[in-house]
Design a protein around this motif. Structure first.
Motif, PDB file in Angstrom:
ATOM      1  N   ILE A   1      20.761   5.881  41.605  1.00  9.90           N
ATOM      2  CA  ILE A   1      20.584   5.691  42.890  1.00  9.90           C
ATOM      3  C   ILE A   1      21.907   4.678  43.468  1.00  9.90           C
ATOM      4  N   GLN A   2      22.113   3.844  42.813  1.00  6.03           N
ATOM      5  CA  GLN A   2      22.939   2.729  43.590  1.00  6.03           C
ATOM      6  C   GLN A   2      24.218   3.388  43.207  1.00  6.03           C
ATOM      7  N   ARG A   3      24.401   4.028  42.044  1.00  3.96           N
ATOM      8  CA  ARG A   3      25.972   4.633  41.922  1.00  3.96           C
ATOM      9  C   ARG A   3      25.974   5.459  42.903  1.00  3.96           C
ATOM     10  N   THR A   4      25.155   6.348  43.122  1.00  5.54           N
ATOM     11  CA  THR A   4      25.553   7.414  43.976  1.00  5.54           C
ATOM     12  C   THR A   4      25.575   7.241  45.446  1.00  5.54           C
ATOM     13  N   VAL A   5      24.940   6.241  45.999  1.00  3.76           N
ATOM     14  CA  VAL A   5      25.125   5.602  47.146  1.00  3.76           C
ATOM     15  C   VAL A   5      26.483   4.967  47.481  1.00  3.76           C
ATOM     16  N   ARG A   6      26.914   4.375  46.292  1.00  4.50           N
ATOM     17  CA  ARG A   6      28.436   3.674  46.496  1.00  4.50           C
ATOM     18  C   ARG A   6      29.366   4.592  46.547  1.00  4.50           C
ATOM     19  N   GLU A   7      29.051   5.758  45.636  1.00  4.11           N
ATOM     20  CA  GLU A   7      30.030   6.912  45.744  1.00  4.11           C
ATOM     21  C   GLU A   7      30.190   7.529  47.044  1.00  4.11           C
ATOM     22  N   GLU A   8      28.945   7.993  47.488  1.00  5.97           N
ATOM     23  CA  GLU A   8      28.987   8.500  48.797  1.00  5.97           C
ATOM     24  C   GLU A   8      29.331   7.672  49.913  1.00  5.97           C
ATOM     25  N   LEU A   9      29.148   6.500  50.219  1.00  7.46           N
ATOM     26  CA  LEU A   9      29.688   5.510  51.267  1.00  7.46           C
ATOM     27  C   LEU A   9      31.397   5.027  50.882  1.00  7.46           C
ATOM     28  N   ASP A  10      32.073   5.569  49.662  1.00  9.93           N
ATOM     29  CA  ASP A  10      33.156   5.539  49.697  1.00  9.93           C
ATOM     30  C   ASP A  10      34.090   6.388  50.226  1.00  9.93           C
ATOM     31  N   TYR A  11      34.339   5.983  51.492  1.00 10.25           N
ATOM     32  CA  TYR A  11      34.945   7.266  52.317  1.00 10.25           C
ATOM     33  C   TYR A  11      36.533   7.560  52.171  1.00 10.25           C
ATOM     34  N   GLU A  12      36.941   6.523  51.477  1.00 10.42           N
ATOM     35  CA  GLU A  12      38.463   7.122  51.217  1.00 10.42           C
ATOM     36  C   GLU A  12      38.432   7.964  50.042  1.00 10.42           C
ATOM     37  N   ARG A  13      37.573   7.616  49.043  1.00 15.42           N
ATOM     38  CA  ARG A  13      37.388   8.541  47.963  1.00 15.42           C
ATOM     39  C   ARG A  13      36.865  10.051  48.362  1.00 15.42           C
ATOM     40  N   GLU A  14      35.962  10.124  49.435  1.00 17.39           N
ATOM     41  CA  GLU A  14      35.478  11.362  49.923  1.00 17.39           C
ATOM     42  C   GLU A  14      36.482  11.960  50.719  1.00 17.39           C
ATOM     43  N   ALA A  15      37.477  11.378  51.280  1.00 17.05           N
ATOM     44  CA  ALA A  15      38.494  12.140  51.968  1.00 17.05           C
ATOM     45  C   ALA A  15      39.542  12.640  51.050  1.00 17.05           C
ATOM     46  N   ARG A  16      39.950  11.841  49.943  1.00 19.86           N
ATOM     47  CA  ARG A  16      40.662  12.474  48.965  1.00 19.86           C
ATOM     48  C   ARG A  16      39.988  13.730  48.207  1.00 19.86           C
ATOM     49  N   VAL A  17      38.673  13.622  47.857  1.00 13.06           N
ATOM     50  CA  VAL A  17      37.923  14.948  47.375  1.00 13.06           C
ATOM     51  C   VAL A  17      38.220  16.037  48.292  1.00 13.06           C
ATOM     52  N   MET A  18      37.912  15.758  49.603  1.00 11.11           N
ATOM     53  CA  MET A  18      37.972  16.867  50.785  1.00 11.11           C
ATOM     54  C   MET A  18      39.244  17.454  50.718  1.00 11.11           C
ATOM     55  N   THR A  19      40.362  16.655  50.572  1.00  5.46           N
ATOM     56  CA  THR A  19      41.641  16.950  50.668  1.00  5.46           C
ATOM     57  C   THR A  19      42.044  17.808  49.293  1.00  5.46           C
ATOM     58  N   GLN A  20      41.430  17.343  48.295  1.00  7.65           N
ATOM     59  CA  GLN A  20      41.784  18.220  47.000  1.00  7.65           C
ATOM     60  C   GLN A  20      41.183  19.510  47.117  1.00  7.65           C
ATOM     61  N   ILE A  21      39.814  19.647  47.606  1.00 10.43           N
ATOM     62  CA  ILE A  21      39.052  20.778  47.624  1.00 10.43           C
ATOM     63  C   ILE A  21      39.923  21.874  48.564  1.00 10.43           C
ATOM     64  N   GLY A  22      40.081  21.193  49.619  1.00 14.38           N
ATOM     65  CA  GLY A  22      40.786  22.073  50.678  1.00 14.38           C
ATOM     66  C   GLY A  22      42.020  22.665  50.249  1.00 14.38           C
ATOM     67  N   GLU A  23      43.101  21.820  49.339  1.00 17.05           N
ATOM     68  CA  GLU A  23      44.004  22.501  48.661  1.00 17.05           C
ATOM     69  C   GLU A  23      43.806  23.500  47.723  1.00 17.05           C
ATOM     70  N   GLN A  24      42.512  23.305  46.916  1.00 17.57           N
ATOM     71  CA  GLN A  24      42.263  24.479  46.095  1.00 17.57           C
ATOM     72  C   GLN A  24      42.046  25.642  46.781  1.00 17.57           C
ATOM     73  N   LEU A  25      41.387  25.497  47.995  1.00 16.82           N
ATOM     74  CA  LEU A  25      40.816  26.769  48.710  1.00 16.82           C
ATOM     75  C   LEU A  25      41.680  27.196  49.542  1.00 16.82           C
ATOM     76  N   ALA A  26      42.746  26.544  49.923  1.00 22.09           N
ATOM     77  CA  ALA A  26      43.861  26.986  50.933  1.00 22.09           C
ATOM     78  C   ALA A  26      44.423  28.503  50.871  1.00 22.09           C
ATOM     79  N   GLY A  27      44.466  28.941  49.559  1.00 21.38           N
ATOM     80  CA  GLY A  27      44.977  30.320  49.342  1.00 21.38           C
ATOM     81  C   GLY A  27      43.901  31.388  49.676  1.00 21.38           C
ATOM     82  N   ILE A  28      42.746  30.944  49.881  1.00 19.91           N
ATOM     83  CA  ILE A  28      41.637  31.969  50.140  1.00 19.91           C
ATOM     84  C   ILE A  28      41.625  32.623  51.232  1.00 19.91           C
ATOM     85  N   PRO A  29      41.835  34.024  51.805  1.00 20.92           N
ATOM     86  CA  PRO A  29      41.925  34.223  52.925  1.00 20.92           C
ATOM     87  C   PRO A  29      40.728  34.195  53.724  1.00 20.92           C
TER      88      PRO A  29
END
Length: 94
Positions: free
Chosen positions: A34-62
């Protein structure tokens, strides 16, 4: 100490106190997870990187629209936008 860190400390203390009343389980591992998961979820810089990566992976899908870091989206969020063609999802009153 950040408030969420205090919450995690209190969780650990609480779980230690009620451990004997619970069915046998590995409370320390559960609390650590639980502690590890909460730390990850509150790491907003990491979340932004992940969102960007996912966005790049999905960008080519019409027709795919996804949120970006900073709260921006490529399209307005709409639950059924992913199901129906765009022409059917955005009706504006004239």
């Amino acid at each position: 100490m950040k408030s969420w860190e205090l919450d995690m400390t209190l969780l650990k203390i609480f779980m230690g106190a009620v451990k004997s009343a619970l069915p046998p389980m590995d409370i320390d591992t559960i609390v650590s997870e639980i502690q590890r998961t909460v730390r990850e979820e509150l790491d907003y810089e990491r979340e932004a990187r992940v969102m960007t990566q996912i966005g790049e992976q999905l960008a080519g899908i019409p027709g795919n629209h996804h949120p970006g870091p900073g709260g921006g989206t490529q399209q307005p969020a709409c639950a059924d936008h992913r199901i129906r063609p765009r022409s059917q999802t955005h009706h504006r009153a004239g």
